[in-house]
Scaffold this active site. Sequence first.
Site, PDB file in Angstrom:
ATOM      1  N   GLU A 345      34.503  19.535  23.507  1.00 34.79           N
ATOM      2  CA  GLU A 345      33.746  20.217  22.459  1.00 34.79           C
ATOM      3  C   GLU A 345      33.273  21.615  22.845  1.00 34.79           C
ATOM      4  OE1 GLU A 345      31.643  16.545  20.190  1.00 34.79           O
ATOM      5  OE2 GLU A 345      30.826  16.990  22.148  1.00 34.79           O
TER       6      GLU A 345
HETATM    7  C1  TNX Z   1      30.463  12.674  21.842  1.00 35.27           C
HETATM    8  S1  TNX Z   1      32.282  11.928  24.204  1.00 35.27           S
HETATM    9  C2  TNX Z   1      30.242  13.426  22.977  1.00 35.27           C
HETATM   10  C3  TNX Z   1      28.920  13.411  23.616  1.00 35.27           C
HETATM   11  C4  TNX Z   1      27.913  12.695  22.762  1.00 35.27           C
HETATM   12  C5  TNX Z   1      28.518  11.423  22.221  1.00 35.27           C
HETATM   13  C6  TNX Z   1      27.562  10.578  21.452  1.00 35.27           C
HETATM   14  C7  TNX Z   1      32.169  13.393  24.357  1.00 35.27           C
HETATM   15  C8  TNX Z   1      33.135  13.938  25.258  1.00 35.27           C
HETATM   16  N1  TNX Z   1      31.243  14.075  23.671  1.00 35.27           N
HETATM   17  O1  TNX Z   1      28.502  14.727  23.894  1.00 35.27           O
HETATM   18  O2  TNX Z   1      26.802  12.403  23.546  1.00 35.27           O
HETATM   19  O3  TNX Z   1      29.613  11.744  21.410  1.00 35.27           O
HETATM   20  O4  TNX Z   1      28.141   9.382  21.057  1.00 35.27           O
END
Ligand code: TNX
Length: 529
Positions: A345
Amino acid sequence: MFNLKRNTIISYFFLFVFIMMLSSCKTVTVTSDFPSAMEGSLNNIIPKPVSVNLSGGTFLFDYDSDIYVDPGNAETAFIAEYLANKLRPSTGYNIFVIPAQEIPDGGNIYLTMVGADPSLGEEGYEIIITEGLLTLKALKPAGLFRGVQTIRQIFPPLIDAESIKDIKWEIPAGVIKDYPRFEWRGVMLDVARHFFSVEDVKSYIDMAAYYKINRFHMHLADDQGWRILINSWPNLAVYGGSTEVGGGEGGYYTQPEYEDIVKYAAERFITIVPEIDMPGHTNAALASYPELNKDGIAPPLYTGIKVGFSALDVRKDITYKFIDDVIRELAAITPGEYIHIGGDEAPRVDSADYHYFIGRVQKIVHSYGKKLIGWDEISVTELSPTSLVQHWVNPEISHAVKQNVKIIMSPASRMYIDMKYDSTTVLGLKWAGYIEVQHGYDWDPASFRDGITEENIIGVEAPLWAETINTIDDIEYLAFPRLPGYAEMGWSPVSLRDWEDYKKRLANHGLRWTEMGINFYKSPQVPWK
Ligand code: TNX
């Protein structure tokens, strides 16, 4: 008249004594198929072993039983002492660890690495229970340690009680042969969104060890907090770790504290995998050092739960000096092979910059003798064949398969233990859907995504993100009863995994968690006793 009364009193007295004798008698015969707190069995083990064969008869562990070990082997003695510590409180016995001069008999336990079957590998073990002796054999200490968890689980659930239980510690005779399906069987704890103390982390490690988990991934840095002290950049932890989601106090681990966690995990044959998430998810670092920002201005600390707004300046040299220092210090206190660099992300970093960044960071990780792990998003960049990708949600994972890079399976819709169980669950998030116990258990990582097969997978890992959780009770509530299912998915042959059978074993473990004081979700899908 008087005599009659006296005789009645005397007979009542004898009747009373007789009843007292009966009730103190230690024989407990429970024959029902349903789990009982007082019944030992070879059928309640989680993860389910590769093979279990009953041979008839029973083995009794009683007040003069001890644990024998190969002489002159400190590691075996240490594992035996761990087992003795687990058995002492509830049995109340004075259990000694004794070097065996010959094969012991007479109701003892014997841990040995002599004469083990070479096919057992690194973590496999064999348990041979006869009326006179319980032998645990393995090729390697890790195998002995995994086998010790099985021994704990064959005893009646009251074995996990913290005070003396006056029952017969009897288990059926038989043979168990067992080894894991996948080499990577992990759990992840996010200590960045909320900080968890060393004690809480150790407690979660203990619960994971009971289920033969062998990797403990710590998500050490995110927008809301930086949790490991880096000596060359102290503000990261001191300032960047000073808060958490919701504005609480936060916290961080000093390097000796982190090393203490590493050692504690290693004693349980669990490898710590540290993660520093970058180039996104970096607000805590950006807030601590203005020079890491594109405009040179530090943003304020962040205590909300949004994602995707922060990014390192991937074209500045200082960024790589910072990463080099962080990885160098972290690698020096991490004996495990891998450093996780996140990579998820990062919408504010364009594609060319992202490729450049991951390539450069991969080189830094290698320069300190470590291998790299990242989330799905790194799959599109050029990865070394030694790198791993952790699959959570993105179709980009297909590029990892094309590059022949191994995958850790953590699909969010099935394995994120921060997802709510159902609409009534207070803790947790729901962006990837609800995950009731059966939904979490009843699928297979090697047939879940088109194009990802057994050969592409190094193993499984269940992440626990901490936006909504703050205490060890919260961790327990979301992890139990789901965590044991992921442990079984990583360990047991797929042909032996069956929900109808598994849910009965879970019910038996519910009795154990009650004794251990674990705060678990009483799912309506499980026939709890
Ligand atoms: C997605 S899994 C994210 C996390 C959040 C999570 C909450 C991932 C690589 N990124 O930053 O904490 O969802 O479920």
